[in-house]
Design a protein around this motif. Structure first.
Motif, PDB file in Angstrom:
ATOM      1  N   TYR A 255      37.707  36.833  28.258  1.00  0.00           N
ATOM      2  CA  TYR A 255      37.717  35.738  29.230  1.00  0.00           C
ATOM      3  C   TYR A 255      37.972  36.264  30.640  1.00  0.00           C
ATOM      4  CZ  TYR A 255      38.908  31.456  31.659  1.00  0.00           C
ATOM      5  OH  TYR A 255      38.938  30.422  32.560  1.00  0.00           O
ATOM      6  N   LYS A 256      38.823  37.275  30.770  1.00  0.00           N
ATOM      7  CA  LYS A 256      39.064  37.856  32.093  1.00  0.00           C
ATOM      8  C   LYS A 256      37.788  38.477  32.640  1.00  0.00           C
ATOM      9  CE  LYS A 256      42.608  40.509  31.222  1.00  0.00           C
ATOM     10  NZ  LYS A 256      43.765  41.433  31.498  1.00  0.00           N
ATOM     11  N   TYR A 257      36.996  39.076  31.755  1.00  0.00           N
ATOM     12  CA  TYR A 257      35.709  39.633  32.181  1.00  0.00           C
ATOM     13  C   TYR A 257      34.776  38.516  32.630  1.00  0.00           C
ATOM     14  CZ  TYR A 257      31.236  42.122  31.880  1.00  0.00           C
ATOM     15  OH  TYR A 257      30.012  42.647  32.158  1.00  0.00           O
ATOM     16  N   ILE A 258      34.764  37.400  31.881  1.00  0.00           N
ATOM     17  CA  ILE A 258      33.912  36.260  32.238  1.00  0.00           C
ATOM     18  C   ILE A 258      34.330  35.680  33.584  1.00  0.00           C
ATOM     19  CG2 ILE A 258      33.344  33.872  31.596  1.00  0.00           C
ATOM     20  CD1 ILE A 258      33.394  34.781  28.682  1.00  0.00           C
ATOM     21  N   GLN A 259      35.626  35.586  33.815  1.00  0.00           N
ATOM     22  CA  GLN A 259      36.109  35.081  35.100  1.00  0.00           C
ATOM     23  C   GLN A 259      35.592  35.917  36.271  1.00  0.00           C
ATOM     24  OE1 GLN A 259      40.428  34.919  34.328  1.00  0.00           O
ATOM     25  NE2 GLN A 259      40.348  32.781  35.006  1.00  0.00           N
ATOM     26  N   GLN A 260      35.550  37.222  36.068  1.00  0.00           N
ATOM     27  CA  GLN A 260      35.139  38.123  37.138  1.00  0.00           C
ATOM     28  C   GLN A 260      33.654  37.986  37.468  1.00  0.00           C
ATOM     29  OE1 GLN A 260      36.100  42.191  36.311  1.00  0.00           O
ATOM     30  NE2 GLN A 260      35.379  42.956  38.303  1.00  0.00           N
TER      31      GLN A 260
END
Length: 297
Positions: A255-260
């Motif tokens: 999810y942190k990757y998706i946020q970025q």
């Protein structure tokens, strides 16, 4: 994997030392190490019939004794010894490479994930109109042989409970470099200044390259794996290893990757036919809303 076992055993046997020279400290009591760590004096081992098989020159770290004497030997003598060593280990290296780059000599069925992944790369090449076969070949090499197998060859201590001395590490580096050169489609050029470790397998690399090309072609000719079969495989794997990993932490990292890269991912999903059919854009937005709600709560 018998090939890796044989490959590791030949190195273990080749530089094993008598019990009186074995290290006192071990990581586990159930596995006795047969390799001597740096600093152990090995003078007189020839009396015990110990033989050394190295694919590189010994390190001249000792300014006195055998190390100093060895540094004065001409390179031609070293090359002769290296060639003799290469001949001793050749069958094990060939067996290792053939089993890795073969769908028929594995002893087990080719994992479905490899076929599915390679087909995906072929489809991506067609989707983006990439006609250069070297590009797809490089994708496949980077995704499996150069990411997984090179690490296993170079670092057997990742898989087996063994001690890897500096000289064994150097020898395995020679084999790993040969493996990487075999996966490349570029011409293997050597000159007078090329290291002796590269010259050792110069004549074998064309043969290994053919094995790699045959391996990729054999996989391409295999029946395609459906999305349903792949989903069933992943579901079964998840069930078997349900208690081995922290899935919540893994999902949060995703999810942190998706946020970025949220906008880029959203745009790519809207352009993809499969994503539109399965409403992945809508599902991704739902995930983001729920995650944001959890954060604010």
């Amino acid at each position: 994997m018998p090939s890796i076992d044989c490959f590791i055993c030949v190195f273990l046997k080749s530089i094993s030392v008598p019990e009186k020279f074995q290290p006192v400290h071990t990581r586990t009591s159930s596995f006795q190490r047969t390799l001597s760590p740096q600093g152990v004096h090995l003078e007189g081992l020839e009396n015990y019939g110990v033989k050394y098989y190295h694919l590189v020159k010994p390190h001249d770290s000792d300014p006195t004794g055998d190390g100093n004497r060895g540094s004065k030997m001409v390179s031609e003598i070293y090359l002769t010894r290296l060639l003799a060593t290469k001949g001793t280990l050749q069958q094990y290296v060939d067996d290792l490479f053939e089993r890795i780059f073969s769908t028929a000599h594995r002893g087990t069925v080719l994992p479905l994930a490899i076929k599915y992944m390679f087909d995906f790369l072929d489809d991506q090449a067609l989707l983006h109109n990439i006609m250069d076969t070297e590009v797809v070949h490089t994708w496949k090499s980077n995704s499996l042989p150069l990411r997984f197998w090179v690490n296993v060859i170079k670092n057997p201590n990742f898989v087996f409970d063994i001690y890897k001395s500096n000289i064994v590490d150097s020898c395995l580096s020679v084999v790993a470099q040969t493996f990487m050169d075999s996966c490349s489609m570029s011409e293997h050029r050597l000159g007078i200044n090329s290291p002796s470790s590269k010259l050792l397998y110069a004549k074998d690399i064309p043969k290994y390259k053919k094995w790699v090309e045959r391996y990729y072609q054999d996989i391409k000719m295999m029946p395609a794996i459906s999305d349903q079969d792949m989903t069933a495989l992943l579901t079964d794997e998840s069930r078997q290893h349900a208690d081995d990993f922290n899935t919540t932490a893994a999902l949060y990292e995703l999810y942190k990757y998706i946020q970025q890269y949220y906008e880029d991912i959203l745009s790519a999903l809207e352009e993809d036919e499969f994503a539109r059919k399965n409403r992945l854009t809508h599902k991704l937005e739902q995930v983001r809303r729920e995650m944001d709600f959890e954060v604010y709560c």
